[in-house]
Design an enzyme around this catalytic site. Structure first.
Site, PDB file in Angstrom:
ATOM      1  N   SER A  94       0.828  -1.199   0.000  1.00 60.70           N
ATOM      2  CA  SER A  94       0.000   0.000   0.000  1.00 60.70           C
ATOM      3  C   SER A  94       0.870   1.259   0.000  1.00 60.70           C
ATOM      4  O   SER A  94       1.672   1.453  -0.903  1.00 60.70           O
ATOM      5  CB  SER A  94      -0.963  -0.032   1.192  1.00 60.70           C
ATOM      6  OG  SER A  94      -1.945   0.972   1.077  1.00 60.70           O
TER       7      SER A  94
ATOM      8  N   ASP B  52      -2.356   6.320  -3.370  1.00 60.18           N
ATOM      9  CA  ASP B  52      -1.130   5.658  -2.941  1.00 60.18           C
ATOM     10  C   ASP B  52      -0.731   4.604  -3.974  1.00 60.18           C
ATOM     11  O   ASP B  52      -1.285   4.554  -5.072  1.00 60.18           O
ATOM     12  CB  ASP B  52      -1.296   5.057  -1.550  1.00 60.18           C
ATOM     13  CG  ASP B  52      -2.406   4.013  -1.495  1.00 60.18           C
ATOM     14  OD1 ASP B  52      -3.242   3.975  -2.411  1.00 60.18           O
ATOM     15  OD2 ASP B  52      -2.442   3.241  -0.517  1.00 60.18           O
TER      16      ASP B  52
END
Length: 546
Positions: A151, A305
């Site tokens: 992530s 992200d």
């Protein structure tokens, strides 16, 4: 706070990609050392090859364990496979596919080339749901998936996440079983069968990008965007959404500018986060300094992200607090999605802002308050009993116009497009809409502190019970509740939440980094919030016996 937080990265801040890849292949983890074992946090197994916590042996063992698990669950359909732009994702993808093919799993990998070969987490979730639509829960032909991503974590890290047939993050029962089996394989130094290079080269391909982009009109009012011509800019922050945003611009006719240099596994173009690290967190004001120069040129600038499961929303007023945007999104959607079931609720994590509670109540909806982790929203999003699920860390998803599931994992692309829809339909920016909400419901001051914590400190915090909190006041107000389980589902929160009439705080250990997170909010203003934060840290230290 690091002295260089919010400033551009320097050469000395960048990873050595070749060193990282060598470490992935050459370092053998020692499963007798706790940090080198397979551990699934709130979003899969994460670590770094440099610290012997994300190496080839880990990925082979986890992949073999997943192959066994899906066989035990009677899952015989294809496994959708995607990876983000972290340097460790590509070798981990190859290792995993070798193991899965050798185990007889039908793997569907990304069909694209270049930037289109990367797969955002929401695109993988979306693909699983579309494939399984209309299939019974016990249908052996159901599909599941794996996405290789840590992530928003720093460039040195790697991550590996399993999504079962419901399309969302695996629940604790599944991850515990997979991790336990993977560690057994590591301990036994089992020789895990691998498919040949030719077999990997010939793996089946799936058009994740087309399947996602071409159906966005089922969840977003694209016609309103085209009609209003809201000037929107997106910075993918070097992540898996680069090609997706380009396709959204080109295929859907949206007034959209894609910012940034594209994919760079070192993330040399980034601004440093609060602790001086490169971290692709679009909800961080320090990280989003990367887009400051563009703020005046567009109505809205958004960011994602590395796997595009998080969003950051920048208006001409600046970067929105994720809680503020969640409140705005919920308020807007409940007024502009007439086909959603009026009985369906809104899901939020218990460390999200209290203004969300007030917005939901004003719409006459039920609030489902759960621990941190998007997995808690999966059942409700799947069956339509929850129309929106959101986390304070800038992760959320919501249903299609017709009340069916769009994704059961966080979707930063969807929430970024929603910001533009809100502006197009209402003529107000999300930040202007939030100011309107505060005149109705109060103006809370909210902040999260990330403090370094050892594994031992994290363990003590995670094991706290309500009996460990003996204080009766918090920042001058009487304590009305001490929670260690979530009101919405009774699940342990892995920490503690303490509330008064006007404020609250929650403290929990991070599931992915060596930090303790302290969330706090006060409806009595920033000065009282500071008092709450100070009192919270002191209370937690006493409760932990420090």
């Amino acid at each position: 706070m690091h002295e260089r937080a919010g400033t551009p990265a320097r050469p000395e801040d960048l990873i050595d990609v070749d060193e990282l890849l060598r470490a992935y292949a050459e370092i053998e983890p020692d499963p007798s050392v706790a940090p080198q074992r397979v551990v699934f946090g709130t979003s899969g197994h994460r670590g770094s090859a440099l610290s012997a916590s994300f190496n080839e042996a880990h990925i082979a063992a986890i992949s073999a364990a997943i192959a066994e698990y899906r066989a035990e669950q009677g899952i015989e359909g294809p496994l959708f496979f995607g990876a983000d732009t972290h340097a460790l994702s590509a070798p981990a993808e190859r290792t995993a596919i070798e193991v899965l093919l050798a185990a007889g799993v039908r793997v569907l990998a990304a069909a694209g080339e270049g930037d289109a070969a990367f797969v955002p987490t929401p695109a993988l979730s979306h693909a699983i749901l579309r494939y399984n639509r209309g299939r019974a829960a016990d249908d052996p032909g159901r599909a599941d998936g794996i996405v290789v991503t840590p992530s928003h974590n720093p460039p040195r890290d790697g991550g590996f996440k399993y999504n079962p047939p419901h399309g969302g993050p695996a629940d604790t029962d599944a991850t515990k079983r997979i991790a336990a089996r993977a560690n057994e394989l590591l301990e036994a130094r089992t020789e895990i069968p691998r498919a040949s290079g030719a077999a990997v080269a010939g793996v089946e391909r799936y058009d994740f990008l087309g399947g996602y982009v071409d159906t966005l009109g089922e969840a977003i009012d694209l016609e309103a965007l085209r009609r209003a011509g809201v000037p929107l800019a997106v910075h993918p922050l070097g992540g898996a959404s680069v090609a997706y945003w380009e396709a959204i611009r080109d295929r859907l006719g949206i007034d959209l500018t894609v910012l940034g240099p594209g994919v760079d596994p070192r993330w040399a173009f980034m601004h440093l986060d609060w602790d001086g690290k490169i971290r692709m967190d679009p909800s961080s004001a320090h990280v989003m300094s990367t887009v400051d120069e563009h703020r005046g040129d567009f109505a809205i600038v958004t960011g994602n992200d590395a796997d595009a499961d998080r969003h950051g929303i920048v208006t001409r007023d600046g970067l929105m607090n994720p809680n503020h945007y969640l409140a705005v999104a919920i308020d807007y959607l409940l007024a502009h999605r007439p086909d959603w079931s009026p009985q369906a609720g809104i899901g939020k994590t218990l460390v999200s802002s209290g203004i969300i509670d007030r917005v939901v109540a004003a719409h006459g909806r039920e609030l489902l308050e759960v621990p941190v982790g998007f997995k808690w929203f999966v059942p409700g999003l799947s069956d339509g009993s929850v129309v929106f699920g959101g986390e304070e860390s800038a992760g959320a998803s919501f249903l299609c116009f017709d009340g069916s599931a769009w994704s059961t994992d966080k979707d930063g692309i969807l929430l970024a497009l929603l910001a533009a829809e809100i502006q197009a339909v209402t003529g107000q920016s999300p930040s202007e809409r939030y100011r309107d909400l505060t005149t109705r419901f109060g103006d809370p001051a909210y902040a999260r502190i990330d403090a370094a914590a050892t594994p031992e400190q994290k363990a003590r915090l995670g094991a706290l019970s309500s009996d460990d909190v003996t204080d009766t006041e918090l920042a001058g107000d009487r304590i009305t509740a001490v929670l260690t389980t979530a009101p919405g589902n009774g699940a342990p929160i892995g920490g503690v939440k303490v509330a008064t009439e006007h404020a609250w705080f929650a403290a929990r250990p991070s599931g992915t980094e060596d930090v303790m997170k302290i969330y706090a909010e006060s409806f009595r203003g920033p000065e009282h919030l500071a008092e709450v934060q100070t009192a919270a840290q002191e209370l937690v230290e006493r409760a932990r016996g420090e």
